[in-house]
Design a protein around this motif. Structure first.
Motif, PDB file in Angstrom:
ATOM      1  N   PHE A  23       0.849  -1.200   0.000  1.00 24.76           N
ATOM      2  CA  PHE A  23       0.000   0.000   0.000  1.00 24.76           C
ATOM      3  C   PHE A  23       0.883   1.249   0.000  1.00 24.76           C
ATOM      4  CE2 PHE A  23      -1.972   3.461   2.374  1.00 24.76           C
ATOM      5  CZ  PHE A  23      -3.153   3.633   1.672  1.00 24.76           C
ATOM      6  N   LYS A  24       1.884   1.259   0.853  1.00 21.54           N
ATOM      7  CA  LYS A  24       2.788   2.411   0.928  1.00 21.54           C
ATOM      8  C   LYS A  24       3.486   2.625  -0.414  1.00 21.54           C
ATOM      9  CE  LYS A  24       6.737   4.272   3.425  1.00 21.54           C
ATOM     10  NZ  LYS A  24       7.695   4.056   4.525  1.00 21.54           N
ATOM     11  N   ARG A  25       4.003   1.559  -1.001  1.00 16.56           N
ATOM     12  CA  ARG A  25       4.708   1.665  -2.277  1.00 16.56           C
ATOM     13  C   ARG A  25       3.808   2.248  -3.365  1.00 16.56           C
ATOM     14  NH1 ARG A  25       5.560  -0.562  -7.003  1.00 16.56           N
ATOM     15  NH2 ARG A  25       4.117  -2.288  -6.879  1.00 16.56           N
ATOM     16  N   ARG A  26       2.562   1.822  -3.392  1.00 21.61           N
ATOM     17  CA  ARG A  26       1.628   2.272  -4.442  1.00 21.61           C
ATOM     18  C   ARG A  26       1.141   3.703  -4.232  1.00 21.61           C
ATOM     19  NH1 ARG A  26       0.192  -1.382  -8.800  1.00 21.61           N
ATOM     20  NH2 ARG A  26       0.993  -3.393  -8.157  1.00 21.61           N
ATOM     21  N   THR A  27       1.141   4.195  -2.991  1.00 22.62           N
ATOM     22  CA  THR A  27       0.552   5.504  -2.709  1.00 22.62           C
ATOM     23  C   THR A  27       1.570   6.604  -2.414  1.00 22.62           C
ATOM     24  OG1 THR A  27       0.258   4.991  -0.349  1.00 22.62           O
ATOM     25  CG2 THR A  27      -1.589   4.474  -1.838  1.00 22.62           C
ATOM     26  N   VAL A  52      -2.038  -8.428  -5.733  1.00 20.90           N
ATOM     27  CA  VAL A  52      -2.452  -7.071  -6.077  1.00 20.90           C
ATOM     28  C   VAL A  52      -2.971  -7.104  -7.507  1.00 20.90           C
ATOM     29  CG1 VAL A  52      -1.774  -4.669  -6.363  1.00 20.90           C
ATOM     30  CG2 VAL A  52      -0.785  -6.035  -4.501  1.00 20.90           C
ATOM     31  N   VAL A  53      -4.219  -6.655  -7.662  1.00 22.60           N
ATOM     32  CA  VAL A  53      -4.878  -6.662  -8.957  1.00 22.60           C
ATOM     33  C   VAL A  53      -5.194  -5.222  -9.354  1.00 22.60           C
ATOM     34  CG1 VAL A  53      -6.909  -7.435 -10.219  1.00 22.60           C
ATOM     35  CG2 VAL A  53      -5.860  -8.932  -8.516  1.00 22.60           C
ATOM     36  N   VAL A  54      -4.751  -4.842 -10.538  1.00 19.84           N
ATOM     37  CA  VAL A  54      -5.053  -3.509 -11.067  1.00 19.84           C
ATOM     38  C   VAL A  54      -6.127  -3.693 -12.131  1.00 19.84           C
ATOM     39  CG1 VAL A  54      -4.164  -1.474 -12.253  1.00 19.84           C
ATOM     40  CG2 VAL A  54      -2.705  -2.720 -10.612  1.00 19.84           C
ATOM     41  N   ARG A  55      -7.209  -2.953 -11.965  1.00 19.02           N
ATOM     42  CA  ARG A  55      -8.314  -2.962 -12.921  1.00 19.02           C
ATOM     43  C   ARG A  55      -8.450  -1.554 -13.502  1.00 19.02           C
ATOM     44  NH1 ARG A  55     -12.019  -7.067 -12.618  1.00 19.02           N
ATOM     45  NH2 ARG A  55     -11.597  -8.674 -11.077  1.00 19.02           N
ATOM     46  N   ARG A  56      -8.604  -1.467 -14.794  1.00 22.64           N
ATOM     47  CA  ARG A  56      -8.827  -0.175 -15.455  1.00 22.64           C
ATOM     48  C   ARG A  56     -10.241  -0.163 -16.039  1.00 22.64           C
ATOM     49  NH1 ARG A  56      -5.560   3.767 -15.100  1.00 22.64           N
ATOM     50  NH2 ARG A  56      -3.421   3.264 -14.684  1.00 22.64           N
TER      51      ARG A  56
END
Length: 166
Positions: free
Chosen positions: A38-42, A158-162
């Motif tokens: 979470f920290k890395r992504r934000t 971790v799943v990224v959805r667009r």
């Protein structure tokens, strides 16, 4: 869609298999590495959260600007910016660093996802547990949000959805 100033809007959440994201003010799991992800992504971005979510954290998170949504005009906290509604929050975020990361709670996620075309992506950490909890991530049509990235970690993914083009 992005904010008026061109920033992407991204919902970021850890979600258990049963949709639970919280149990009152607490996260009902401890998964090593999940909070570091979470920290890395934000890091370097602007966080948008509701007042109750902010109070459960208790402080601004380092390396990120925090905007708190609250209907209480007398509420204040050191080191955070305030917005009375989502439209105001978008205007505040336009002058800040990075993209706008919507990080909770459930009402804030729902408000963002219900705004037609507002949210560009969802970064969902899938927790393979089914804990008890009274706070859930809003349901969404997966066909409208195809997976563009999936990263497996020990104990979570971790799943990224667009948003699908219309």
């Amino acid at each position: 869609m992005t904010t008026p100033g061109g920033k992407q809007v991204v919902c970021v959440s850890a979600v258990a298999r049963n949709g639970v994201i919280g149990d009152g003010p607490r996260i009902p799991w401890r998964v090593p590495g999940e909070q570091a992800e979470f920290k890395r992504r934000t890091l370097g971005h602007t966080l948008l959260m509701g007042r109750a979510t902010y109070e459960s954290i208790g402080r601004p998170l380092p390396g990120r600007t925090t905007v708190v949504l609250t209907r209480d005009p007398s509420w204040a906290a050191d080191g955070v910016l305030l917005a009375a509604d989502l439209v105001s929050a978008l205007a505040v975020a336009d002058g800040l660093d990075g993209d706008l990361m919507v990080v909770g709670g459930a009402q804030v996620y729902l408000a963002a996802l219900e705004q037609p075309g507002l949210v560009d992506a969802q970064v969902l950490t899938e927790i393979p547990e089914e804990p008890d909890g009274d706070v859930r991530y809003p349901a969404f049509d997966e066909a409208d949000w195809p997976v563009v990235e999936r990263t497996e970690h020990e104990g979570f993914a971790v799943v990224v959805r667009r948003r699908a083009p219309r």
